[in-house]
Write an enzyme that holds these catalytic residues in place. Structure first.
Site, PDB file in Angstrom:
ATOM      1  N   ASP A 125      61.588  -6.244 -26.166  1.00 16.33           N
ATOM      2  CA  ASP A 125      60.860  -7.506 -26.245  1.00 16.33           C
ATOM      3  C   ASP A 125      59.943  -7.480 -27.458  1.00 16.33           C
ATOM      4  O   ASP A 125      59.241  -6.493 -27.698  1.00 16.33           O
ATOM      5  CB  ASP A 125      60.040  -7.725 -24.975  1.00 16.33           C
ATOM      6  CG  ASP A 125      59.468  -9.126 -24.906  1.00 16.33           C
ATOM      7  OD1 ASP A 125      60.205 -10.076 -25.213  1.00 16.33           O
ATOM      8  OD2 ASP A 125      58.290  -9.278 -24.547  1.00 16.33           O
ATOM      9  N   HIS A 132      51.511 -17.754 -30.914  1.00 20.40           N
ATOM     10  CA  HIS A 132      51.176 -16.995 -29.705  1.00 20.40           C
ATOM     11  C   HIS A 132      50.316 -15.780 -30.044  1.00 20.40           C
ATOM     12  O   HIS A 132      49.283 -15.537 -29.399  1.00 20.40           O
ATOM     13  CB  HIS A 132      52.460 -16.541 -29.011  1.00 20.40           C
ATOM     14  CG  HIS A 132      52.239 -15.604 -27.867  1.00 20.40           C
ATOM     15  ND1 HIS A 132      51.676 -15.994 -26.677  1.00 20.40           N
ATOM     16  CD2 HIS A 132      52.510 -14.267 -27.735  1.00 20.40           C
ATOM     17  CE1 HIS A 132      51.601 -14.957 -25.850  1.00 20.40           C
ATOM     18  NE2 HIS A 132      52.107 -13.901 -26.477  1.00 20.40           N
ATOM     19  N   GLU A 198      56.400 -16.009 -20.011  1.00 18.83           N
ATOM     20  CA  GLU A 198      56.467 -16.119 -21.463  1.00 18.83           C
ATOM     21  C   GLU A 198      57.785 -16.804 -21.807  1.00 18.83           C
ATOM     22  O   GLU A 198      58.862 -16.326 -21.421  1.00 18.83           O
ATOM     23  CB  GLU A 198      56.364 -14.753 -22.149  1.00 18.83           C
ATOM     24  CG  GLU A 198      54.968 -14.165 -22.030  1.00 18.83           C
ATOM     25  CD  GLU A 198      54.748 -12.935 -22.893  1.00 18.83           C
ATOM     26  OE1 GLU A 198      53.579 -12.576 -23.104  1.00 18.83           O
ATOM     27  OE2 GLU A 198      55.746 -12.337 -23.350  1.00 18.83           O
ATOM     28  N   GLU A 200      60.681 -17.544 -23.994  1.00 17.14           N
ATOM     29  CA  GLU A 200      61.324 -16.833 -25.089  1.00 17.14           C
ATOM     30  C   GLU A 200      62.802 -17.218 -25.192  1.00 17.14           C
ATOM     31  O   GLU A 200      63.373 -17.838 -24.287  1.00 17.14           O
ATOM     32  CB  GLU A 200      61.218 -15.313 -24.902  1.00 17.14           C
ATOM     33  CG  GLU A 200      59.791 -14.801 -24.741  1.00 17.14           C
ATOM     34  CD  GLU A 200      59.687 -13.289 -24.795  1.00 17.14           C
ATOM     35  OE1 GLU A 200      60.598 -12.648 -25.359  1.00 17.14           O
ATOM     36  OE2 GLU A 200      58.708 -12.749 -24.261  1.00 17.14           O
ATOM     37  N   ASP A 230      59.889 -13.768 -19.843  1.00 15.25           N
ATOM     38  CA  ASP A 230      59.303 -12.428 -19.712  1.00 15.25           C
ATOM     39  C   ASP A 230      58.092 -12.528 -18.777  1.00 15.25           C
ATOM     40  O   ASP A 230      56.968 -12.741 -19.210  1.00 15.25           O
ATOM     41  CB  ASP A 230      58.888 -11.925 -21.099  1.00 15.25           C
ATOM     42  CG  ASP A 230      58.216 -10.567 -21.049  1.00 15.25           C
ATOM     43  OD1 ASP A 230      58.516  -9.790 -20.120  1.00 15.25           O
ATOM     44  OD2 ASP A 230      57.387 -10.276 -21.931  1.00 15.25           O
ATOM     45  N   ARG A 234      49.195 -10.243 -16.236  1.00 15.01           N
ATOM     46  CA  ARG A 234      48.168 -10.162 -17.276  1.00 15.01           C
ATOM     47  C   ARG A 234      47.019  -9.227 -16.912  1.00 15.01           C
ATOM     48  O   ARG A 234      46.455  -8.558 -17.792  1.00 15.01           O
ATOM     49  CB  ARG A 234      47.616 -11.557 -17.573  1.00 15.01           C
ATOM     50  CG  ARG A 234      48.649 -12.542 -18.085  1.00 15.01           C
ATOM     51  CD  ARG A 234      49.281 -12.086 -19.386  1.00 15.01           C
ATOM     52  NE  ARG A 234      50.155 -13.136 -19.937  1.00 15.01           N
ATOM     53  CZ  ARG A 234      50.941 -12.955 -20.967  1.00 15.01           C
ATOM     54  NH1 ARG A 234      51.010 -11.780 -21.566  1.00 15.01           N
ATOM     55  NH2 ARG A 234      51.697 -13.940 -21.411  1.00 15.01           N
ATOM     56  N   GLN A 237      48.261  -5.751 -17.289  1.00 15.89           N
ATOM     57  CA  GLN A 237      48.419  -5.514 -18.725  1.00 15.89           C
ATOM     58  C   GLN A 237      47.082  -5.216 -19.401  1.00 15.89           C
ATOM     59  O   GLN A 237      46.983  -4.325 -20.260  1.00 15.89           O
ATOM     60  CB  GLN A 237      49.073  -6.733 -19.371  1.00 15.89           C
ATOM     61  CG  GLN A 237      49.382  -6.585 -20.855  1.00 15.89           C
ATOM     62  CD  GLN A 237      50.112  -7.804 -21.410  1.00 15.89           C
ATOM     63  OE1 GLN A 237      50.379  -8.778 -20.692  1.00 15.89           O
ATOM     64  NE2 GLN A 237      50.446  -7.759 -22.677  1.00 15.89           N
ATOM     65  N   LYS A 250      55.015  -5.599 -17.542  1.00 11.53           N
ATOM     66  CA  LYS A 250      56.217  -6.312 -17.970  1.00 11.53           C
ATOM     67  C   LYS A 250      57.474  -5.867 -17.216  1.00 11.53           C
ATOM     68  O   LYS A 250      58.570  -6.297 -17.555  1.00 11.53           O
ATOM     69  CB  LYS A 250      56.443  -6.067 -19.468  1.00 11.53           C
ATOM     70  CG  LYS A 250      55.284  -6.509 -20.354  1.00 11.53           C
ATOM     71  CD  LYS A 250      55.267  -8.009 -20.544  1.00 11.53           C
ATOM     72  CE  LYS A 250      54.313  -8.403 -21.651  1.00 11.53           C
ATOM     73  NZ  LYS A 250      54.434  -9.817 -22.017  1.00 11.53           N
ATOM     74  N   THR A 254      62.572  -9.850 -15.782  1.00  8.75           N
ATOM     75  CA  THR A 254      62.813 -10.686 -16.948  1.00  8.75           C
ATOM     76  C   THR A 254      63.995 -11.577 -16.592  1.00  8.75           C
ATOM     77  O   THR A 254      65.091 -11.079 -16.346  1.00  8.75           O
ATOM     78  CB  THR A 254      63.140  -9.840 -18.192  1.00  8.75           C
ATOM     79  OG1 THR A 254      62.028  -8.990 -18.488  1.00  8.75           O
ATOM     80  CG2 THR A 254      63.438 -10.724 -19.385  1.00  8.75           C
ATOM     81  N   GLU A 360      47.832 -18.752 -22.569  1.00 12.98           N
ATOM     82  CA  GLU A 360      47.383 -19.636 -23.646  1.00 12.98           C
ATOM     83  C   GLU A 360      47.031 -21.028 -23.130  1.00 12.98           C
ATOM     84  O   GLU A 360      46.020 -21.615 -23.527  1.00 12.98           O
ATOM     85  CB  GLU A 360      48.479 -19.763 -24.699  1.00 12.98           C
ATOM     86  CG  GLU A 360      48.840 -18.485 -25.410  1.00 12.98           C
ATOM     87  CD  GLU A 360      50.117 -18.666 -26.197  1.00 12.98           C
ATOM     88  OE1 GLU A 360      50.017 -19.114 -27.363  1.00 12.98           O
ATOM     89  OE2 GLU A 360      51.198 -18.384 -25.662  1.00 12.98           O
TER      90      GLU A 360
END
Length: 418
Positions: A125, A132, A198, A200, A230, A234, A237, A250, A254, A360
């Site tokens: 990834d 971002h 996420e 992607e 993904d 958070r 993380q 993560k 996925t 975000e």
């Protein structure tokens, strides 16, 4: 290129995601039968195993579609990929001489269950969207230090878990992990409270390599693309990522869309990467348009309620192309395998409504979103369904990927409680 007409009439709509111009590859089953390779055309799926057994598709001396994945075809390389696309087009085009032989091999998509379209060899990834990266960096380090010093020179990435890649429609379980807030004296063991997505695009490597390859060679090695979510914990993380980056945050899942849209189908939508702020080293320099003009959308639906569109953006917002990511991946001599999956990194645009993650969109939880239902979200609640959508609009036709959907289930009871 205008809409290519098919004798499968449902494929001739300007808004249908699977016209003859697309012909995406997937794996399906009906009524509990064994999964098999299929090609989407309008509202139907062409059974590739049956087509091969009937002698309608003969690409090599050995069968390629007697397995429930597209890896065997990938390994044959671009010449065979092209031959298959040309053969499928001739079989499904309006006025095809062999329509009567192909028609019995079509299955209504409404009756089919979709599976993983390929066996994922390895998964990497990236963090290759500038908007971002700037947004996330601004939250944690301020705008003056938002981008790491290396960001404008190389596509940053990490190796993820191929075993956690699942097909659209697979439920995702909220993970447990070590959490430590900024004011906590010590970490605690708890379910993730800041679960995120996420948005992607995933590039699928079709041709293996043993050593460094150029950006152009890397582009030639890419078989096709899928939407990719993904899922990201958070709060896990934030505690674990220093100094080595993402790990358990993560590893939950996925999700990918069920259909592989080939590079050939996307060719009319190629566009350039953005102007470089720092000149790239020779091995990463652009050598032509290698991004794609693909509209992307994210919806969120609380359990039992209608979805709200929470983000709209476009793949052309990426700073590094998948070919540059693949070329960089190979520079150390790292072997790349057919079936490797490369996540683009979160695709965010320059405006708030174009941000590709809840981190975000809610600015770290400080600015909750209000859904059409009236409910607020900073991050994902149990029972929420997140759906990624992607389309490229041509002259009288649409290229689609099929939705990439996942519903978040509550965390298990503490698995280590005694």
């Amino acid at each position: 290129m205008p809409l290519m007409k098919s004798w499968v009439t449902s494929a001739n709509s300007a808004t249908h995601p699977f016209p003859l111009n697309n012909l995406p590859y997937g794996v399906f089953s009906v009524d509990g039968d064994e999964p098999r390779c299929g090609v989407a055309i309008g509202d139907m799926i062409l059974d590739m195993q049956a087509a091969e057994e009937a002698g309608l598709v003969q690409l090599t001396d050995m069968p390629l579609f007697d397995v429930p994945y597209w890896n065997d075809l990938m390994e044959q390389g671009p010449a065979v990929w092209t031959a298959l696309r040309e053969r499928l087009t001739s079989l499904l085009a309006e006025g095809a001489a062999e329509q009567d032989k192909v028609e019995p091999l079509l299955v209504p998509a409404s009756t089919a269950e979709l599976h993983m379209p390929f066996a994922v060899s390895e998964y990497t990834d990236f963090y290759a969207g500038k908007n971002h990266a700037f947004n996330v960096g601004t939250m944690f380090r301020g705008p003056e230090n938002a981008l790491p010093p290396n960001w404008l020179h190389i596509p940053i990435g990490y190796n993820g878990r191929a075993s956690s890649v699942v097909v659209s429609g697979t439920d995702v379980r909220r993970p447990w992990g070590q959490l430590k807030g900024p004011n906590d004296d010590a970490p605690r063991w708890a379910p993730c409270a800041r679960f995120d997505i996420e948005l992607e695009l995933g590039a699928i490597v079709g041709t293996s390599s043993e050593g460094p390859i150029t950006v152009q060679q890397a582009d030639d090695h890419i078989f096709g693309y899928v939407l990719l979510n993904d899922w990201s914990a958070r709060d896990i993380q934030a505690w674990e990522y220093q100094p080595l980056g993402p790990f358990q945050a993560k590893a939950t899942a996925t999700s990918i869309s069920p259909w592989i849209v080939t590079k050939s189908a996307l060719h009319p939508f190629r566009c350039d990467t953005p102007e470089r702020e720092v000149e790239l080293l020779d091995h990463l320099k652009d050598c032509g348009p290698m991004l794609y003009d693909i509209d992307l959308e994210v919806t969120m639906a609380p359990e039992g309620k209608e979805p709200t569109t929470i983000a709209r953006t476009n793949y052309k917002e990426m700073y590094y192309s998948a070919a540059q990511q693949l070329a960089h991946h190979s520079t150390s001599g790292c072997p790349m395998n057919a079936g490797d999956l490369l996540g683009s990194g979160t695709i965010s645009g320059p405006t708030k409504e174009s941000r590709g993650s809840l981190l975000e969109l809610s600015w770290g939880g400080k600015e909750p979103l209000t859904l059409d239902t009236g409910e607020e979200r900073s991050f994902i609640a149990d029972g929420d369904t997140l759906t990624l959508k992607g389309t490229a609009k041509g002259k009288g036709y649409t290229i689609g990927f099929g939705d990439c959907t996942g519903t978040v289930l509550p965390a298990l009871n503490d698995p280590f409680q005694r």
